[in-house]
Write a protein that holds these residues in place. Structure first.
Motif, PDB file in Angstrom:
ATOM      1  N   ALA A  27      32.563 -14.284 -15.019  1.00  0.00           N
ATOM      2  CA  ALA A  27      31.878 -14.443 -16.321  1.00  0.00           C
ATOM      3  C   ALA A  27      32.738 -14.015 -17.370  1.00  0.00           C
ATOM      4  N   ARG A  28      32.520 -14.842 -18.322  1.00  0.00           N
ATOM      5  CA  ARG A  28      33.423 -14.467 -19.562  1.00  0.00           C
ATOM      6  C   ARG A  28      32.190 -14.195 -20.718  1.00  0.00           C
ATOM      7  N   VAL A  29      32.413 -12.919 -21.300  1.00  0.00           N
ATOM      8  CA  VAL A  29      31.471 -12.801 -22.371  1.00  0.00           C
ATOM      9  C   VAL A  29      32.043 -12.891 -23.632  1.00  0.00           C
ATOM     10  N   GLY A  30      31.016 -13.315 -24.675  1.00  0.00           N
ATOM     11  CA  GLY A  30      31.634 -13.107 -26.046  1.00  0.00           C
ATOM     12  C   GLY A  30      31.998 -14.794 -26.472  1.00  0.00           C
ATOM     13  N   SER A  31      31.874 -15.619 -25.438  1.00  0.00           N
ATOM     14  CA  SER A  31      32.216 -17.256 -25.708  1.00  0.00           C
ATOM     15  C   SER A  31      31.190 -18.005 -24.777  1.00  0.00           C
ATOM     16  N   SER A  32      30.887 -18.954 -25.404  1.00  0.00           N
ATOM     17  CA  SER A  32      30.059 -19.861 -24.443  1.00  0.00           C
ATOM     18  C   SER A  32      30.764 -21.268 -24.222  1.00  0.00           C
ATOM     19  N   VAL A  33      32.223 -21.211 -24.375  1.00  0.00           N
ATOM     20  CA  VAL A  33      32.714 -22.321 -23.924  1.00  0.00           C
ATOM     21  C   VAL A  33      33.616 -22.277 -22.792  1.00  0.00           C
ATOM     22  N   ALA A  34      33.356 -23.371 -21.783  1.00  0.00           N
ATOM     23  CA  ALA A  34      34.006 -23.477 -20.405  1.00  0.00           C
ATOM     24  C   ALA A  34      35.534 -23.475 -20.828  1.00  0.00           C
ATOM     25  N   THR A  35      36.223 -22.501 -19.869  1.00  0.00           N
ATOM     26  CA  THR A  35      37.667 -22.666 -19.821  1.00  0.00           C
ATOM     27  C   THR A  35      38.114 -22.281 -18.368  1.00  0.00           C
ATOM     28  N   LEU A  36      39.361 -22.683 -17.851  1.00  0.00           N
ATOM     29  CA  LEU A  36      39.938 -22.319 -16.510  1.00  0.00           C
ATOM     30  C   LEU A  36      40.711 -21.263 -16.634  1.00  0.00           C
ATOM     31  N   ARG A  37      40.846 -20.591 -17.806  1.00  0.00           N
ATOM     32  CA  ARG A  37      42.169 -19.489 -18.038  1.00  0.00           C
ATOM     33  C   ARG A  37      41.333 -18.195 -17.356  1.00  0.00           C
ATOM     34  N   ALA A  38      41.885 -18.080 -16.329  1.00  0.00           N
ATOM     35  CA  ALA A  38      41.358 -16.488 -15.749  1.00  0.00           C
ATOM     36  C   ALA A  38      41.528 -15.603 -16.470  1.00  0.00           C
ATOM     37  N   PHE A  39      42.646 -15.206 -17.471  1.00  0.00           N
ATOM     38  CA  PHE A  39      42.710 -14.091 -18.261  1.00  0.00           C
ATOM     39  C   PHE A  39      41.525 -13.928 -19.252  1.00  0.00           C
ATOM     40  N   LEU A  40      40.908 -14.906 -19.657  1.00  0.00           N
ATOM     41  CA  LEU A  40      39.776 -14.890 -20.429  1.00  0.00           C
ATOM     42  C   LEU A  40      38.377 -14.277 -19.791  1.00  0.00           C
ATOM     43  N   TYR A  41      38.299 -14.258 -18.615  1.00  0.00           N
ATOM     44  CA  TYR A  41      37.133 -13.587 -18.054  1.00  0.00           C
ATOM     45  C   TYR A  41      37.236 -12.141 -17.904  1.00  0.00           C
ATOM     46  N   ASN A  42      35.966 -11.569 -17.997  1.00  0.00           N
ATOM     47  CA  ASN A  42      35.960 -10.257 -18.158  1.00  0.00           C
ATOM     48  C   ASN A  42      35.148  -9.690 -16.854  1.00  0.00           C
ATOM     49  N   TYR A  43      34.526 -10.353 -16.029  1.00  0.00           N
ATOM     50  CA  TYR A  43      33.628  -9.918 -14.862  1.00  0.00           C
ATOM     51  C   TYR A  43      34.425 -10.709 -13.675  1.00  0.00           C
ATOM     52  N   TRP A  44      34.336 -10.197 -12.410  1.00  0.00           N
ATOM     53  CA  TRP A  44      34.778 -11.089 -11.179  1.00  0.00           C
ATOM     54  C   TRP A  44      33.643 -10.534 -10.326  1.00  0.00           C
ATOM     55  N   GLY A  45      33.602 -11.473  -9.252  1.00  0.00           N
ATOM     56  CA  GLY A  45      32.814 -11.104  -8.041  1.00  0.00           C
ATOM     57  C   GLY A  45      33.892 -10.567  -6.822  1.00  0.00           C
ATOM     58  N   GLN A  46      33.304 -10.331  -5.772  1.00  0.00           N
ATOM     59  CA  GLN A  46      34.165 -10.002  -4.657  1.00  0.00           C
ATOM     60  C   GLN A  46      34.848 -11.136  -4.020  1.00  0.00           C
ATOM     61  N   GLY A  47      34.238 -12.008  -4.116  1.00  0.00           N
ATOM     62  CA  GLY A  47      34.788 -13.394  -3.233  1.00  0.00           C
ATOM     63  C   GLY A  47      33.977 -13.748  -2.110  1.00  0.00           C
ATOM     64  N   THR A  48      34.092 -14.954  -1.871  1.00  0.00           N
ATOM     65  CA  THR A  48      33.637 -15.681  -0.355  1.00  0.00           C
ATOM     66  C   THR A  48      34.432 -16.587   0.122  1.00  0.00           C
ATOM     67  N   GLN A  49      34.734 -16.367   1.361  1.00  0.00           N
ATOM     68  CA  GLN A  49      35.962 -17.312   1.861  1.00  0.00           C
ATOM     69  C   GLN A  49      35.494 -18.837   2.105  1.00  0.00           C
ATOM     70  N   VAL A  50      36.196 -19.635   1.945  1.00  0.00           N
ATOM     71  CA  VAL A  50      35.990 -21.113   2.467  1.00  0.00           C
ATOM     72  C   VAL A  50      37.229 -21.484   3.422  1.00  0.00           C
ATOM     73  N   THR A  51      37.072 -22.067   4.546  1.00  0.00           N
ATOM     74  CA  THR A  51      37.890 -22.300   5.162  1.00  0.00           C
ATOM     75  C   THR A  51      37.520 -23.689   5.718  1.00  0.00           C
ATOM     76  N   VAL A  52      38.459 -24.817   5.477  1.00  0.00           N
ATOM     77  CA  VAL A  52      38.383 -26.130   5.849  1.00  0.00           C
ATOM     78  C   VAL A  52      39.233 -26.501   6.897  1.00  0.00           C
ATOM     79  N   SER A  53      38.779 -27.012   7.851  1.00  0.00           N
ATOM     80  CA  SER A  53      39.854 -27.422   9.338  1.00  0.00           C
ATOM     81  C   SER A  53      40.120 -28.961   9.184  1.00  0.00           C
ATOM     82  N   SER A  54      41.256 -29.399   9.793  1.00  0.00           N
ATOM     83  CA  SER A  54      41.409 -30.792   9.631  1.00  0.00           C
ATOM     84  C   SER A  54      40.926 -31.250  10.910  1.00  0.00           C
TER      85      SER A  54
END
Length: 124
Positions: A97-124
């Motif tokens: 989550a990026r607070v203070g701005s409503s503009v979408a961005t893929l720049r990770a350093f602009l985000y203030n809060y992070w979740g713990q993550g969920t694993q995705v595994t794709v097998s061939s």
């Protein structure tokens, strides 16, 4: 303060689909944007998709046409629909989550809060 909890990860075969969810709790009204990032072992964290409260979206080039990000404001839940999954999509996926701005961005350093993550595994 913002708390984020991802779910929906798992194992799937190449060509399959998964939908990730991220439940967000905002204790104060914010102007914000939300994003999905991923990190594979030995690689840097990279942006996958982002959505702004202004309706803007941003996608990594490799995900355009395969992944769709959406935000349900009534449920305060962020989603990532992933179709036509490839083995190279295997990674830990994080909601942010990026607070203070409503503009979408893929720049990770602009985000203030992070979740713990969920694993995705794709097998061939």
């Amino acid at each position: 303060q913002v708390q984020l909890q991802e779910s929906g990860g798992g194992s799937v075969q190449a060509g399959g689909s998964l939908r990730l969810s991220c439940a967000a709790s905002f204790t104060t009204y914010y102007t914000y944007a939300m994003g999905w990032f991923r990190q594979a072992p030995g690689k840097e964290r990279e942006g996958v998709a982002s959505i702004g409260r202004d309706g803007s979206t941003a996608y990594a080039d490799s995900e355009k046409g395969r992944f769709t990000i959406s935000w349900d404001s009534g449920k305060s839940t962020l989603y990532l629909q992933m179709n036509t999954l490839k083995p190279e999509d295997t990674a830990m996926y994080y909601c942010a989550a990026r607070v203070g701005s409503s503009v979408a961005t893929l720049r990770a350093f602009l985000y203030n809060y992070w979740g713990q993550g969920t694993q995705v595994t794709v097998s061939s």
